[in-house]
Design a protein around this motif. Structure first.
Motif, PDB file in Angstrom:
ATOM      1  N   HIS A  57       0.836  -1.208   0.000  1.00 45.20           N
ATOM      2  CA  HIS A  57       0.000   0.000   0.000  1.00 45.20           C
ATOM      3  C   HIS A  57       0.867   1.253   0.000  1.00 45.20           C
ATOM      4  CE1 HIS A  57      -3.005  -2.841   1.871  1.00 45.20           C
ATOM      5  NE2 HIS A  57      -3.623  -2.388   0.782  1.00 45.20           N
ATOM      6  N   VAL A  58       1.909   1.241   0.793  1.00 47.13           N
ATOM      7  CA  VAL A  58       2.808   2.399   0.870  1.00 47.13           C
ATOM      8  C   VAL A  58       3.509   2.584  -0.476  1.00 47.13           C
ATOM      9  CG1 VAL A  58       4.766   3.451   2.064  1.00 47.13           C
ATOM     10  CG2 VAL A  58       3.138   2.069   3.359  1.00 47.13           C
ATOM     11  N   LYS A  59       3.960   1.481  -1.054  1.00 40.53           N
ATOM     12  CA  LYS A  59       4.625   1.534  -2.360  1.00 40.53           C
ATOM     13  C   LYS A  59       3.678   2.122  -3.413  1.00 40.53           C
ATOM     14  CE  LYS A  59       7.365  -1.324  -5.490  1.00 40.53           C
ATOM     15  NZ  LYS A  59       7.995  -2.625  -5.684  1.00 40.53           N
ATOM     16  N   GLN A  60       2.435   1.660  -3.419  1.00 41.55           N
ATOM     17  CA  GLN A  60       1.437   2.159  -4.368  1.00 41.55           C
ATOM     18  C   GLN A  60       1.168   3.648  -4.154  1.00 41.55           C
ATOM     19  OE1 GLN A  60      -2.133  -0.257  -4.341  1.00 41.55           O
ATOM     20  NE2 GLN A  60      -0.935  -2.128  -4.389  1.00 41.55           N
ATOM     21  N   LEU A  61       1.077   4.059  -2.897  1.00 39.26           N
ATOM     22  CA  LEU A  61       0.842   5.463  -2.559  1.00 39.26           C
ATOM     23  C   LEU A  61       1.942   6.351  -3.145  1.00 39.26           C
ATOM     24  CD1 LEU A  61      -0.976   7.383  -0.825  1.00 39.26           C
ATOM     25  CD2 LEU A  61       0.612   6.962   1.047  1.00 39.26           C
ATOM     26  N   ILE A  62       3.188   5.935  -2.984  1.00 40.95           N
ATOM     27  CA  ILE A  62       4.336   6.688  -3.497  1.00 40.95           C
ATOM     28  C   ILE A  62       4.289   6.726  -5.031  1.00 40.95           C
ATOM     29  CG2 ILE A  62       6.877   6.821  -3.600  1.00 40.95           C
ATOM     30  CD1 ILE A  62       5.594   7.175  -0.733  1.00 40.95           C
ATOM     31  N   GLN A  63       4.091   5.564  -5.637  1.00 39.92           N
ATOM     32  CA  GLN A  63       4.081   5.482  -7.098  1.00 39.92           C
ATOM     33  C   GLN A  63       2.940   6.297  -7.705  1.00 39.92           C
ATOM     34  OE1 GLN A  63       4.159   1.208  -7.591  1.00 39.92           O
ATOM     35  NE2 GLN A  63       6.387   1.167  -7.700  1.00 39.92           N
ATOM     36  N   ILE A  64       1.769   6.236  -7.103  1.00 39.09           N
ATOM     37  CA  ILE A  64       0.617   6.999  -7.600  1.00 39.09           C
ATOM     38  C   ILE A  64       0.884   8.496  -7.488  1.00 39.09           C
ATOM     39  CG2 ILE A  64      -1.791   7.607  -7.088  1.00 39.09           C
ATOM     40  CD1 ILE A  64      -2.186   4.561  -6.435  1.00 39.09           C
ATOM     41  N   ALA A  65       1.486   8.928  -6.386  1.00 39.44           N
ATOM     42  CA  ALA A  65       1.798  10.353  -6.204  1.00 39.44           C
ATOM     43  C   ALA A  65       2.739  10.841  -7.305  1.00 39.44           C
ATOM     44  CB  ALA A  65       2.414  10.592  -4.830  1.00 39.44           C
ATOM     45  N   PHE A  66       3.750  10.050  -7.634  1.00 42.69           N
ATOM     46  CA  PHE A  66       4.695  10.444  -8.675  1.00 42.69           C
ATOM     47  C   PHE A  66       4.063  10.392 -10.072  1.00 42.69           C
ATOM     48  CE2 PHE A  66       7.755  10.255  -5.303  1.00 42.69           C
ATOM     49  CZ  PHE A  66       8.671  11.242  -5.659  1.00 42.69           C
ATOM     50  N   GLU A  67       3.185   9.410 -10.317  1.00 44.77           N
ATOM     51  CA  GLU A  67       2.467   9.342 -11.590  1.00 44.77           C
ATOM     52  C   GLU A  67       1.577  10.573 -11.750  1.00 44.77           C
ATOM     53  OE1 GLU A  67       0.314   5.617 -11.908  1.00 44.77           O
ATOM     54  OE2 GLU A  67       2.139   4.505 -11.427  1.00 44.77           O
ATOM     55  N   HIS A  68       0.901  10.944 -10.671  1.00 47.28           N
ATOM     56  CA  HIS A  68       0.018  12.119 -10.695  1.00 47.28           C
ATOM     57  C   HIS A  68       0.826  13.390 -10.980  1.00 47.28           C
ATOM     58  CE1 HIS A  68      -3.271  14.789  -9.865  1.00 47.28           C
ATOM     59  NE2 HIS A  68      -2.512  15.447  -9.004  1.00 47.28           N
ATOM     60  N   GLN A  69       1.972  13.519 -10.346  1.00 49.18           N
ATOM     61  CA  GLN A  69       2.823  14.694 -10.543  1.00 49.18           C
ATOM     62  C   GLN A  69       3.238  14.814 -12.014  1.00 49.18           C
ATOM     63  OE1 GLN A  69       6.472  14.663 -11.144  1.00 49.18           O
ATOM     64  NE2 GLN A  69       6.214  16.843 -11.473  1.00 49.18           N
ATOM     65  N   LYS A  70       3.603  13.681 -12.640  1.00 48.36           N
ATOM     66  CA  LYS A  70       3.991  13.696 -14.053  1.00 48.36           C
ATOM     67  C   LYS A  70       2.819  14.117 -14.938  1.00 48.36           C
ATOM     68  CE  LYS A  70       7.613  10.238 -13.615  1.00 48.36           C
ATOM     69  NZ  LYS A  70       7.841   8.799 -13.581  1.00 48.36           N
ATOM     70  N   GLU A  71       1.627  13.619 -14.583  1.00 50.81           N
ATOM     71  CA  GLU A  71       0.412  13.947 -15.329  1.00 50.81           C
ATOM     72  C   GLU A  71       0.115  15.446 -15.231  1.00 50.81           C
ATOM     73  OE1 GLU A  71      -3.934  12.729 -14.319  1.00 50.81           O
ATOM     74  OE2 GLU A  71      -2.911  10.970 -15.132  1.00 50.81           O
ATOM     75  N   VAL A  72       0.207  16.003 -14.045  1.00 53.85           N
ATOM     76  CA  VAL A  72      -0.020  17.437 -13.829  1.00 53.85           C
ATOM     77  C   VAL A  72       1.000  18.255 -14.601  1.00 53.85           C
ATOM     78  CG1 VAL A  72       0.045  19.287 -12.100  1.00 53.85           C
ATOM     79  CG2 VAL A  72      -1.150  17.152 -11.580  1.00 53.85           C
TER      80      VAL A  72
END
Length: 122
Positions: A103-118
């Motif tokens: 869950h923690v790994k997914q949280l980190i990865q999703i945050a970075f994916e979102h940042q790239k998208e933004v």
């Protein structure tokens, strides 16, 4: 000054508000906010990202990756551990850290994916 991002009239959907409010107050929002508070530090998010890329890193590796002293890296890793985001194991004189779970790994990865998208929309 006119704001286009706020309601111009008051219109409350009582049923929806009641339902969502009950749901919100059943959650441990304080504990979740502590997770985000821990990750809001630039060094800690670098450490968490490094641990999401590599399953396990020793404190010395983490210090070299983020460009800090071992003492500083250790301090940040301890904080992540105390908040349940990281775990550690000792092997002889070395201490290895890993993210606590997927869950923690997914949280980190999703945050970075979102940042790239933004960033791509700018």
């Amino acid at each position: 000054m006119k704001h286009d991002d706020i309601c111009e009239i008051t219109c409350v959907d009582e049923e929806k508000v009641k339902r969502v409010k009950e749901s919100v107050f059943q959650q441990n929002t304080m504990a979740v906010s502590q997770i985000f508070k821990a990750l809001s530090d630039d060094t800690r998010i670098k450490i968490a990202y490094a641990l999401s890329v590599e399953d396990e890193l020793c404190v010395c590796d983490v210090a070299n990756i983020v460009g800090s002293t071992t003492a500083t890296a250790s301090h940040h890793l301890r904080l992540l551990r105390n908040l349940g985001l990281a775990k550690y194991r000792k092997e002889g004189k070395l201490v290895f850290y890993a993210l606590d779970d997927d869950h923690v790994k997914q949280l980190i990865q999703i945050a970075f994916e979102h940042q790239k998208e933004v960033a791509s929309h700018e």
